[in-house]
Design an enzyme around this catalytic site. Structure first.
Site, PDB file in Angstrom:
ATOM      1  CG  ASP A 140      35.301  39.582  40.634  1.00 21.24           C
ATOM      2  OD1 ASP A 140      36.051  39.237  41.504  1.00 21.24           O
ATOM      3  OD2 ASP A 140      34.673  38.825  39.787  1.00 21.24           O
ATOM      4  CB  ALA A 186      38.935  38.678  40.017  1.00 25.19           C
ATOM      5  CG  ASP A 187      36.898  42.155  43.941  1.00 28.04           C
ATOM      6  OD1 ASP A 187      37.923  42.978  43.990  1.00 28.04           O
ATOM      7  OD2 ASP A 187      35.829  42.564  43.557  1.00 28.04           O
ATOM      8  CE  LYS A 188      34.824  35.436  46.856  1.00 30.99           C
ATOM      9  NZ  LYS A 188      33.638  34.639  47.262  1.00 30.99           N
TER      10      LYS A 188
END
Length: 409
Positions: free
Chosen positions: A148, A176-178
């Site tokens: 992320d 960024a991950d979500k």
């Protein structure tokens, strides 16, 4: 309060969809968490060591870290050693009856395992095969590691934060991950819709870098949208150093005075109607080139009164404003309480409180059906339901291809 020991019943829009989830950490599990919440049967397939987030604190028991416990709620647990041919063969048998296969491994790793789209399509042409990882395999970054933080930096997000804070900075949530997990979710759902219409399965790919480049440039492409460019790729208002929560006489307040109507109302609420005659502040078009100066003036003005005073004035004038909450405040927020946002369940480790589902459905509501599984918890049941005999399951466990909990061997 729901009972986490209840039998998993068909519920939600995705009831009847079976998902093999080989993802770990956050991006992929966030996607499949939502699939599970809305009725899909998600089988979390882990290796012998398990998902690394199992070990993150805090934890109600070994191997059940809080992030893991939330992200993998409602899923069934299967642990296979895919480096063993027996483990790979077992997974392919499961894939023959699955609707979705989602993984977060690099393309060369999946090729070495013999688990590419071609391998799975050979046993199930209708399968939706989702690759979710850092970078598209079609570009030069394909084999690079991605987290992320590094994706926030590469996508321009950290530098945009730097315009506001004075130095490049990461968001305090793993955005960024979500965002990439949500992108993977809608990609899977669109592929399922296409299959429902045509009968065709397909392969899809979601890269974190491409996702965040799209996410950042949606507003910040700005003048660079045109050729030749009409300005830099930055939306000035969003990246202004004065766009931030503002100090008041006794605390902080979040306020967005944006439209001409809202600015006129604010001038009246602040007791400064003469400001409207300033040509820099008169209209949205006039304010745009001076946005940092405008917000700086706003910041100075808000120091004169308390947060409660400004909130009352803004409410009366219909100006968007809000208190600056801590994350702990969400746990007792009256609106979230009224809509039943948090779902409490009794588990073997006591009561837990899950953040709920943000989407509401009148006919097919989702449901959190239980906590995350222990490593390999449902291995025997999952394989038996797929047609494996007891002898085959015992053989898989004996050779080390199937990992079962200590009390289930």
């Amino acid at each position: 309060m729901q009972d986490a020991t209840q039998t998993r019943a068909s519920h939600g829009t995705l009831a009847g969809i079976r998902v093999l989830d080989l993802t770990a950490v956050l991006m992929g599990p966030f996607c499949t968490q939502i699939l599970a919440d809305h009725g899909a049967e998600v089988i979390k397939v882990e290796g012998p060591e398990g998902d690394t987030t199992r070990q993150l604190p805090v934890s109600p028991a070994p191997g059940l870290g809080a992030m893991f416990y939330n992200l993998n709620r409602g899923k069934r647990g299967l642990a296979l050693d895919l480096k063993r041919e027996e483990g790979r063969a077992a997974l392919l048998r499961l894939a023959a009856r699955a609707d979705v296969f989602i993984h977060a491994m690099r393309a060369d790793a999946m090729a070495r395992l013999g688990l590419t789209y071609a391998d799975l399509a050979a046993v199930n042409p209708r399968i939706i095969y989702a690759n979710v990882y850092g970078f598209s395999r079609r570009g030069p970054y394909a084999k690079g590691p991605a987290y992320d933080d590094t994706i926030q930096a590469m996508s321009g997000m950290a530098s945009l934060q730097g315009r506001m804070l004075g130095t490049p900075s990461y968001s305090a949530t793993l955005v960024a991950d979500k965002v990439s997990g949500l992108t993977a979710l809608y990609a899977v759902l669109m592929a399922l819709l296409h299959r429902a219409r045509t009968g065709e399965g397909q392969e899809i790919e979601v890269g974190m870098f491409e996702t965040m480049a799209n996410f950042v440039l949606t507003d910040h492409i700005n003048g660079a949208l045109f050729d030749p460019p009409k300005g830099e790729p930055v939306y000035g208002r969003a990246a202004s150093p004065n766009r931030r929560p503002y100090r008041t006489a006794d605390g902080w307040i979040a306020m967005l005075v944006y439209t001409d109507k809202q600015w006129r109302a604010f001038y009246e609420a602040a007791g400064q109607p003469a400001w409207m005659r300033d040509p820099r502040y008169a209209t949205l078009k006039d304010r745009a080139p001076h946005v940092s100066e405008v917000y700086g003036h706003l910041a100075e003005t808000l120091l004169d009164r308390t947060t409660a005073d400004w909130l009352a004035r803004c409410t009366a004038a219909e100006i968007p404003a809000a208190p600056v909450n801590e994350t702990a405040d969400l746990l007792r927020d009256p609106h979230l309480e009224a809509v039943g946002f948090f779902i409490e369940q009794e588990t073997a480790f006591g009561k837990v409180r899950f953040p709920g589902m943000p989407a509401w459905f009148s006919r097919t509501p989702g449901q959190i059906t239980g906590p995350a599984p222990a490593l390999g918890q449902d291995g025997r049941a999952v394989l038996a339901e797929a047609g494996f005999s007891e002898a085959e399951i015992d053989a898989l466990a004996a050779c080390g291809a199937l990992i079962l909990p200590a009390d289930a061997t």
